[in-house]
Structure formats: structure tokens, C-alpha cells
Design a protein around this motif. Structure first.
Motif, PDB file in Angstrom:
ATOM      1  N   THR A  14       0.841  -1.206   0.000  1.00 17.38           N
ATOM      2  CA  THR A  14       0.000   0.000   0.000  1.00 17.38           C
ATOM      3  C   THR A  14       0.874   1.254   0.000  1.00 17.38           C
ATOM      4  O   THR A  14       0.546   2.260  -0.631  1.00 17.38           O
ATOM      5  CB  THR A  14      -0.947  -0.002   1.221  1.00 17.38           C
ATOM      6  N   THR A  15       2.014   1.168   0.681  1.00 19.78           N
ATOM      7  CA  THR A  15       2.962   2.286   0.676  1.00 19.78           C
ATOM      8  C   THR A  15       3.500   2.513  -0.736  1.00 19.78           C
ATOM      9  O   THR A  15       3.579   3.652  -1.207  1.00 19.78           O
ATOM     10  CB  THR A  15       4.127   1.999   1.651  1.00 19.78           C
ATOM     11  N   GLN A  17       2.048   1.757  -3.511  1.00 25.71           N
ATOM     12  CA  GLN A  17       0.964   2.327  -4.317  1.00 25.71           C
ATOM     13  C   GLN A  17       0.873   3.845  -4.123  1.00 25.71           C
ATOM     14  O   GLN A  17       0.854   4.616  -5.078  1.00 25.71           O
ATOM     15  CB  GLN A  17      -0.371   1.683  -3.941  1.00 25.71           C
ATOM     16  N   ARG A  18       0.842   4.262  -2.846  1.00 25.81           N
ATOM     17  CA  ARG A  18       0.720   5.701  -2.563  1.00 25.81           C
ATOM     18  C   ARG A  18       1.927   6.476  -3.083  1.00 25.81           C
ATOM     19  O   ARG A  18       1.800   7.583  -3.599  1.00 25.81           O
ATOM     20  CB  ARG A  18       0.591   5.936  -1.055  1.00 25.81           C
ATOM     21  N   GLU A  21       2.018   6.955  -6.963  1.00 28.79           N
ATOM     22  CA  GLU A  21       1.107   8.004  -7.438  1.00 28.79           C
ATOM     23  C   GLU A  21       1.716   9.397  -7.333  1.00 28.79           C
ATOM     24  O   GLU A  21       1.273  10.324  -7.980  1.00 28.79           O
ATOM     25  CB  GLU A  21      -0.221   7.916  -6.656  1.00 28.79           C
ATOM     26  N   TYR A 225      -3.968   1.048   5.834  1.00 27.17           N
ATOM     27  CA  TYR A 225      -4.273   2.262   5.047  1.00 27.17           C
ATOM     28  C   TYR A 225      -3.722   3.514   5.737  1.00 27.17           C
ATOM     29  O   TYR A 225      -2.991   4.293   5.121  1.00 27.17           O
ATOM     30  CB  TYR A 225      -5.781   2.402   4.810  1.00 27.17           C
ATOM     31  N   SER A 228       0.200   3.347   5.955  1.00 32.01           N
ATOM     32  CA  SER A 228       0.922   3.688   4.723  1.00 32.01           C
ATOM     33  C   SER A 228       0.826   5.182   4.424  1.00 32.01           C
ATOM     34  O   SER A 228       1.785   5.790   3.936  1.00 32.01           O
ATOM     35  CB  SER A 228       0.412   2.856   3.542  1.00 32.01           C
ATOM     36  N   ALA A 229      -0.302   5.792   4.758  1.00 33.18           N
ATOM     37  CA  ALA A 229      -0.426   7.253   4.571  1.00 33.18           C
ATOM     38  C   ALA A 229       0.596   7.982   5.443  1.00 33.18           C
ATOM     39  O   ALA A 229       1.228   8.962   5.012  1.00 33.18           O
ATOM     40  CB  ALA A 229      -1.848   7.706   4.899  1.00 33.18           C
ATOM     41  N   VAL A 232       4.154   7.619   3.996  1.00 30.31           N
ATOM     42  CA  VAL A 232       4.376   8.451   2.813  1.00 30.31           C
ATOM     43  C   VAL A 232       4.567   9.919   3.202  1.00 30.31           C
ATOM     44  O   VAL A 232       5.374  10.631   2.616  1.00 30.31           O
ATOM     45  CB  VAL A 232       3.229   8.258   1.795  1.00 30.31           C
ATOM     46  N   ARG A 233       3.870  10.353   4.237  1.00 31.18           N
ATOM     47  CA  ARG A 233       4.074  11.736   4.692  1.00 31.18           C
ATOM     48  C   ARG A 233       5.530  11.941   5.126  1.00 31.18           C
ATOM     49  O   ARG A 233       6.160  12.954   4.818  1.00 31.18           O
ATOM     50  CB  ARG A 233       3.129  12.067   5.848  1.00 31.18           C
ATOM     51  N   GLU A 236       7.949  11.659   2.010  1.00 26.27           N
ATOM     52  CA  GLU A 236       7.902  12.893   1.214  1.00 26.27           C
ATOM     53  C   GLU A 236       8.785  13.982   1.815  1.00 26.27           C
ATOM     54  O   GLU A 236       9.450  14.714   1.093  1.00 26.27           O
ATOM     55  CB  GLU A 236       6.459  13.400   1.183  1.00 26.27           C
TER      56      GLU A 236
END
Ligand code: NAI
Length: 306
Positions: A14-15, A17-18, A21, A225, A228-229, A232-233, A236
Motif C-alpha cells: 500500500t505504501t 501504491q501511494r 502516485e 491504510y 501507509s499514509a 508516505v508523509r 515525502e
């Protein structure tokens, strides 16, 4: 940038995937299960044609393919089952992460490493020791997730947008995490101005049990979910060198009265990893929980075979 994600399970895939994108560069996903990272990578490459991203995503069982990664994210290992604490995972995951860390040191010696595998603070310590990397280049994801859960419960209680809530949670990633209502705001308004102490205490308790609540509902596997959000934060902030202030499990050298362990604190994150640790003033109860939390983490570290 080149990003490698170790472990192609729920959190890892899931990581990827995010991240894909966001078109951050190239992504490599590894796992011990043959075909799993390769199959998921192909699927994610094809999603790019529909979703509109050109990120190159590859899957592999060979650590040599993570060579020269700028950022490595560790999600390999087992997750909790109902009734288990994160600490119950030490033995199995520490063996897995020993091997993972030695390969990161060998193939991606200049990378920044974000660890996600539980028990979070203990395993992050193992990664730092086993890779031999500078402590500021190795840190763990916990507080962004815990703060996200706290923020979501606050927004629900206030019937307001989640976008307006900025929460802060520090301490160990476990039953002794320390949500900080006095440093939590809704569009700049401190939480204690908006909710009674009693209501805040209820939301704090639900936050502390936030992971377990999901484990009980799912009956197999754990959350991915929101985790993984959160990953990604943080990723980034590293890739873009954006110097965001976020909670992370960081190596403490005297801050918060702690020396030589990892636990969650607010940090400034950039391309070199942790650029600064922020020391907040806490109330006596919060210091007390932090001290208890650090004891649990020390006990866990003493069980590591490193
Ligand atoms: P999962 O079981 O879906 O995936 C784990 C993957 O690791 C599997 O595909 C497995 O084959 C792989 N793996 C096992 N041994 C390996 C090795 N030696 N090398 C490479 N890959 C290996 O589990 P999930 O849900 O993705 O969770 C992964 C970890 O993340 C767990 O330890 C879980 O507790 C932790 N976690 C931590 C969070 C945090 O806030 N820090 C939040 C959510 C999960």
C-alpha cells in the motif's frame, strides 16, 4: 530518488501504491516470498496507465536490486493477531530485521531508513545498531499514525473537518504512547478550549487502543491504510527535503531525560533524516508515562539478539 520498500505485504504494497502516485522516481519492492513483489509491481505499473503516473515499480527477491537507494522503508515481518501486544513480536521480527539491516548496510550504505516493523521503537534501535548508520539517518514511523488516529477521533467528536485538526502524540508506539492535548489544535485553537477533560481522556484512550481496535475487527492482519499514509508523509519530507515537523521514533541522547533508546518525539525531517529533535514541556503525568514507556522499550532492547 530511488526508494526501496522491504516487505510486500499489506503495509509495504500500500505504501508503494501511494508513493508511485506521487512520481518520486524509481521504486523497488522486495520480499522473501517469490513472485509476490513481482506480481504486485506489475499490477502497480499497469495502474499507472489508468491513474496517470509513470513511476517505474519493480519487484524482486534479490537485495542487490536495492543498490544505491536514497530511502529504504522497512515493513517486513509479522503483524499482531488479536490479543497480542506489539512486544510479542520481538523474537520473530528481530531475526528478520537483522538480515534486512545487514543487506541495507551492504547494498544501500548511503540511504535514509524509515522502519515500520513492530515493536517499533525496539526494532528501530536494532536497525540503527545493525546497519551501523548514524542515528539521525534511521528512524521509525509511529507518531504520525497515532496523531492521525487522535485527529480523526477529535474531528468526529467535534463534527468538523479532519483537515483542521493538528494532533501531537509522542512516546513509545504502544500502550504507553503519550497523546498531547495541550499541543493539539483545531485551526489554531488548543484542544482543551474545545472539549472537556473527560471527553479528551476518552479520545486519548481510544487513540492508545487504536491499532488493537482494528486488529480485533479484522481478525487477521492489522491496519495498513492509515499506516501507509503516515509512512508516505514522512518519506515525502525526506525526498523533498521539506523540513517538516513531525513526530518520529528518534534516537535520544539526553532529550526528555533519555539516553540511548528510541521513542517518539517531534523532529524536523529533511533529506539528511532527522535534522533536529524538538523538546516540549510536558506535565508531570506525561513525563511519568514517558518514563514508564522508556522502561518497556529498554526491556525490549535487552531481549534483542544483536
Ligand atoms: P504482512 O504480513 O501483510 O506483510 C509482511 C511481509 O513481510 C510479508 O509479505 C512477508 O512475506 C514479508 N517478510 C517476512 N520476512 C521477510 C524477510 N526476511 N525479508 C523480506 N520480507 C519478509 O504485514 P503488514 O500488515 O504489512 O505489517 C508489516 C509490519 O509492520 C508488522 O510488523 C506490523 O506490526 C508493522 N506495522 C507497524 C505500524 C507502525 O505504526 N509502525 C503500523 C502497521 C503495521
Amino acid at each position: 530518488a530511488k526508494i526501496s520498500v522491504i516487505g510486500a505485504g499489506n503495509v509495504g504494497a500500500t505504501t508503494v501504491q501511494r508513493l508511485a502516485e506521487l512520481e518520486p522516481g524509481e521504486i523497488v519492492m522486495t520480499d522473501i516470498v517469490e513472485g509476490l513483489p513481482q506480481g504486485k509491481a506489475l499490477d502497480l505499473m499497469q495502474a499507472g496507465a489508468i491513474n496517470g503516473y509513470d513511476t517505474r515499480v519493480t519487484g524482486t527477491n534479490d537485495y542487490a536490486d536495492i543498490a544505491d537507494s536514497d530511502l529504504v522503508i522497512i515493513t517486513a515481518g509479522i503483524a499482531r493477531k488479536p490479543g497480542m501486544s506489539r512486544e510479542d513480536l520481538i523474537k520473530t521480527n528481530s531475526k528478520i530485521i537483522g538480515e534486512v539491516s545487514r543487506n541495507i548496510a551492504k547494498y544501500a550504505p548511503n540511504s535514509i531508513v524509515i522502519n515500520v516493523t513492530n515493536p517499533l521503537d525496539i526494532i528501530t534501535y536494532e536497525v540503527m545498531k545493525t546497519t551501523g548508520f548514524e542515528p539521525k539517518k534511521v528512524f521509525g514511523m509511529s507518531g504520525v499514525l497515532d496523531a492521525g488516529r487522535f485527529a480523526s477521533f477529535i474531528a468526529e467528536e467535534l463534527k468538523c473537518s479532519k483537515k483542521d485538526v493538528e494532533a501531537m502524540v509522542i512516546g513509545g508506539h504502544g500502550d504507553l504512547m503519550v497523546p498531547l492535548p495541550q499541543y493539539t489544535t483545531v485551526s489554531g485553537v488548543p484542544l482543551p478550549e474545545l472539549l472537556s477533560d473527560e471527553t479528551i481522556a476518552k479520545l486519548v484512550e481510544r487513540t492508545v487502543n487504536g491499532g488493537a481496535e482494528i486488529v480485533e475487527l479484522l481478525k487477521q492482519g492489522s491496519a495498513f491504510y492509515a499506516p501507509s499514509a503516515a509512512i508516505v508523509r514522512m518519506a515525502e519530507a525526506v525526498i523533498k527535503d521539506s523540513k517538516r515537523i513531525l513526530p518520529a521514533s528518534a534516537y535520544l541522547e539526553g532529550q526528555y531525560g533519555q539516553e540511548g533508546i528510541y521513542f517518539g518525539v517531534p523532529v524536523k525531517l529533511g533529506a539528511n533524516g532527522i535534522e533536529e529533535i524538538l523538546e516540549l514541556k510536558l506535565d508531570e503525568n506525561q513525563y511519568e508515562t514517558l518514563r514508564n514507556s522508556s522502561e518497556t522499550i529498554r526491556k525490549g532492547i535487552s531481549q534483542l539478539e544483536i
